[in-house]
Design a protein around this motif. Structure first.
Motif, PDB file in Angstrom:
ATOM      1  N   TYR A  79      34.722   0.008   5.593  1.00  0.00           N
ATOM      2  CA  TYR A  79      35.070  -0.942   4.597  1.00  0.00           C
ATOM      3  C   TYR A  79      33.957  -1.594   3.731  1.00  0.00           C
ATOM      4  N   GLN A 165      41.865  -5.706  -6.830  1.00  0.00           N
ATOM      5  CA  GLN A 165      41.461  -6.099  -5.467  1.00  0.00           C
ATOM      6  C   GLN A 165      42.355  -5.831  -4.487  1.00  0.00           C
ATOM      7  N   LEU A 166      43.508  -6.206  -4.500  1.00  0.00           N
ATOM      8  CA  LEU A 166      44.300  -6.339  -3.305  1.00  0.00           C
ATOM      9  C   LEU A 166      44.995  -4.849  -3.246  1.00  0.00           C
ATOM     10  N   ALA A 169      42.083  -3.320  -0.900  1.00  0.00           N
ATOM     11  CA  ALA A 169      42.122  -3.911   0.095  1.00  0.00           C
ATOM     12  C   ALA A 169      43.214  -3.254   1.157  1.00  0.00           C
ATOM     13  N   MET A 172      42.890   0.286   2.464  1.00  0.00           N
ATOM     14  CA  MET A 172      41.997   0.322   3.410  1.00  0.00           C
ATOM     15  C   MET A 172      42.605  -0.004   5.026  1.00  0.00           C
ATOM     16  N   LYS A 255      37.077 -12.148  -3.367  1.00  0.00           N
ATOM     17  CA  LYS A 255      37.219 -10.862  -2.798  1.00  0.00           C
ATOM     18  C   LYS A 255      38.607 -11.112  -1.927  1.00  0.00           C
ATOM     19  N   THR A 257      41.410  -9.852   0.477  1.00  0.00           N
ATOM     20  CA  THR A 257      41.746  -9.058   1.805  1.00  0.00           C
ATOM     21  C   THR A 257      43.149  -8.885   2.192  1.00  0.00           C
ATOM     22  N   LEU A 258      43.450  -8.075   2.964  1.00  0.00           N
ATOM     23  CA  LEU A 258      44.679  -7.847   3.596  1.00  0.00           C
ATOM     24  C   LEU A 258      45.353  -9.235   4.306  1.00  0.00           C
TER      25      LEU A 258
END
Length: 637
Positions: A79, A165-166, A169, A172, A255, A257-258
């Motif tokens: 990550y 960004q989404l 994320a 990943m 940032k 993130t999921l």
């Protein structure tokens, strides 16, 4: 051997073993980079012996402690992103300065000075390259694992920085597949982001079907409620679950993130966009003062506690008759109060206990009281009339008299839109409580009395929204009392902020009315909530739908619509969302005999007389239903 086969045994190692491998790799990089730097400088292969062992030893002694100190062995390389690369660059740069100082600035006999420059550059390249290669190898395993199962296909609405960004994320995570982006900007249509196409927003309903999309995720951090509603309206017939991100202003790291993705709530769509509170108004009756809140464990009372805690009162007194509710709000606020030096006083007691309240207000030198204690569930008060009126009217009367006796500067009643032309005992009791405070304004000189009237708050204990949500989770049916019923809605934090700001503008006897925006049709609300869940509405025209909506009929005392004003000439205040109503009132001499009659009727549980008295008062009370009180009605077999 495939990348998958190579990555699997590495991922299965214990955490400490993985760190040992990475540290050993960095040590080999240090040694190899000294040898290769000598080769680049001298143009021939050399043996690491004699004076050449000095830079090898220095490289290990300098680099490894710096890398440990700067956290290079705490990262999860699957990550790692740009932040991890920046930390590596900083660590190797610091290493390079120290290494160059020894071998270039000071110099060591037998070691070329240029080694102090070349070797740190090689270390930086090799360390960054090793981390990048690790990420590629380990992600290949994650992607291979994800491909074994069914990956959820999603579209991201918004092709800006947040959407990108989404997308990174979510990629990943491995359990979803970002099929593409949707954006309102026609200039972006046909472009790609990370090889994923950007589609026109106008094609969204068709895309959901043709691309087999399970979720549309809204990456629109700055969108207003009106813009969000427009997007959701476009998706109403698409049978897709809509998800969103929290307010990006609260995501300080920038940032996505999921874990930030959550289902789009109806709360995101109702009401209006809140206006930033006026700090001077918020603090005027709070900062440095002793503040008491009755009903401190209720929906509004608890939010008032939270808001007031941030405004630096000297002490905050929580008054609540429910032991659990008092415990919950006290536990929630205790850490903040301790950290900021606020004296937090949790007190169990009833607002109908005058001796208790008099002691509290006098002993604690209370400056401001927010009276939020009330029974407000319409059908329950219709069935328990005496208890409802005792709590709502006498509770207000007793609390206000205790405040006046203790020379409290400000007393603010939290009222309701159901007090306007009420058809039920709950609304009528709240309007009568308003009349009591208006009469007290001329009866007591040292205390300013005011009241704040507003509609439903989202997420409160009596709100229809959590009930609908629970019914949808259980598979339906969703029940509402009438297809034409409408209500106003406001978020609890905004309502509490406006109540506090209203108190700063009180002149005495004021009835403040909050701007609630547009009324919402409850049937539309139910339909939107079902559709936001990715489900369909079952009806005669569509019998295969998922959730049925059933109309159960109006409950005793329930109105089709609520109002906020009795008169037609509200006056503006310095706050755009707060108005001052011009309502009829009675003097205390006129009101007191009526209250005495009401007290006697309640003592006898004579609800017919109670209703007659309510009609005779200037409440504009107009009941539509038979009396439903459970103690006055004849027992049923």
């Amino acid at each position: 051997m495939s990348a998958y086969d190579f990555a699997l045994p590495l991922l299965q190692l214990p955490r400490n073993a993985k760190r040992a491998i990475v540290l050993s790799l960095d040590a080999l990089i240090c040694i190899f980079s000294v040898w290769f730097a000598l080769y680049l400088r001298l143009g021939e292969l050399v043996t690491l012996s004699g004076p050449y062992l000095i830079p090898v030893f220095a490289s290990l002694v300098i680099a490894i402690p710096i890398f440990v100190r700067m956290g290079l062995y705490r990262a999860i390389y699957r990550y790692s992103g740009i932040n991890s690369i920046l930390i590596i660059v900083m660590a190797t740069a610091l290493y390079g300065v120290l290494f160059a100082t020894i071998f270039t600035v000071i110099s060591v006999t037998g070691v070329p000075r240029t080694i102090g420059i070349i070797q740190p550059i090689l270390v930086m390249i090799l360390v960054v390259g090793s981390r990048t290669l690790a990420r590629l190898l380990l992600n290949s395993y994650a992607n291979a694992e994800a491909s074994k199962g069914v990956r959820v296909r999603i579209l991201i609405y918004g092709a800006g920085q947040t959407g990108r960004q989404l997308s990174a994320a979510l990629a990943m995570g491995g359990d979803v597949k970002v099929v593409g982006f949707v954006d309102d900007d026609p200039r972006l249509t046909g472009s790609t982001i990370d090889r994923r196409p950007i589609y026109s927003a106008e094609d969204l309903p068709d895309l959901v079907k043709s691309l087999d999309i399970a979720h549309v995720v809204l990456a629109l951090p700055d969108a207003t409620r009106a813009q969000m509603r427009a997007v959701v309206d476009r998706l109403r017939d698409a049978q897709v679950s809509v998800q969103t991100l929290p307010d990006m202003a609260a995501m300080a790291s920038g940032k996505v993130t999921l874990s930030d993705v959550r289902p789009l709530s109806i709360d995101d769509l109702l009401g209006r966009d809140p206006v930033a509170p006026d700090v001077s108004l918020m603090q005027q009756t709070i900062k440095g003062k002793s503040v008491a809140i009755t009903g401190a464990g209720g929906s509004i009372g608890a939010e008032l506690c939270r808001q007031i805690c941030t405004l630096e009162p000297a002490q905050l007194i929580l008054i609540e008759q429910s032991e659990y509710s008092l415990y919950a709000i006290h536990q929630e606020l205790e850490a903040h109060a301790t950290r900021t030096g606020i004296s937090l006083i949790p007190l169990l007691g009833s607002v109908t206990d005058g001796q208790f309240l008099s002691q509290v207000f006098a002993q604690r030198s209370v400056d401001t009281v927010f009276h939020a204690a009330a029974y407000k569930h319409v059908p329950l008060v219709e069935q328990n009339v005496a208890a409802g009126i005792r709590n709502n009217v006498w509770g207000t009367c007793v609390a206000a008299e205790a405040a006046a006796a203790a020379n409290v500067s400000q007393f603010v009643l939290v009222s309701t839109d159901k007090a306007v032309r009420p058809t039920n005992f709950m609304g009528a009791s709240k309007r009568l409580a308003e009349l009591v405070l208006q009469a007290f304004e001329t009866r007591f000189e040292n205390t300013r009395f005011s009241m704040v009237r507003f509609g439903n708050v989202l997420g409160s204990s009596g709100s229809v929204v959590p009930r609908f949500r629970k019914q949808i989770e259980e598979g339906g049916p969703v029940t509402l009392t009438h297809p034409e019923i409408t209500r106003f809605f406001m978020s609890i934090p905004e309502a509490a902020q406006l109540v506090v700001q209203s108190s700063a503008m009180a002149r005495g006897g004021d009835v403040f009315v909050l701007d609630m925006g547009e009324a919402v049709k409850i049937l539309d609300l139910a339909e939107r909530m079902i559709e936001l869940s990715g489900l369909t509405i079952r009806s005669d025209e569509f019998p295969e739908g998922d959730i049925e909506i059933q109309v159960t009929g109006l409950r005793p005392g329930e109105k089709l619509y609520e109002e906020l004003l009795l008169g037609d000439d509200p006056q503006p205040t310095r706050h755009e969302r707060i108005m001052r109503a011009q309502d009829a009132c009675l003097s205390w001499d006129e009101l007191e005999p009526k209250l005495n009659e009401l007290d006697q009727a309640l003592a006898a549980n004579d609800i017919e007389t109670v209703r007659r008295l309510f009609v005779s008062l200037p409440l504009k009370y107009g009941p539509n239903d038979p009396i439903a009180d459970l103690l006055s009605a004849d027992p049923k077999p």
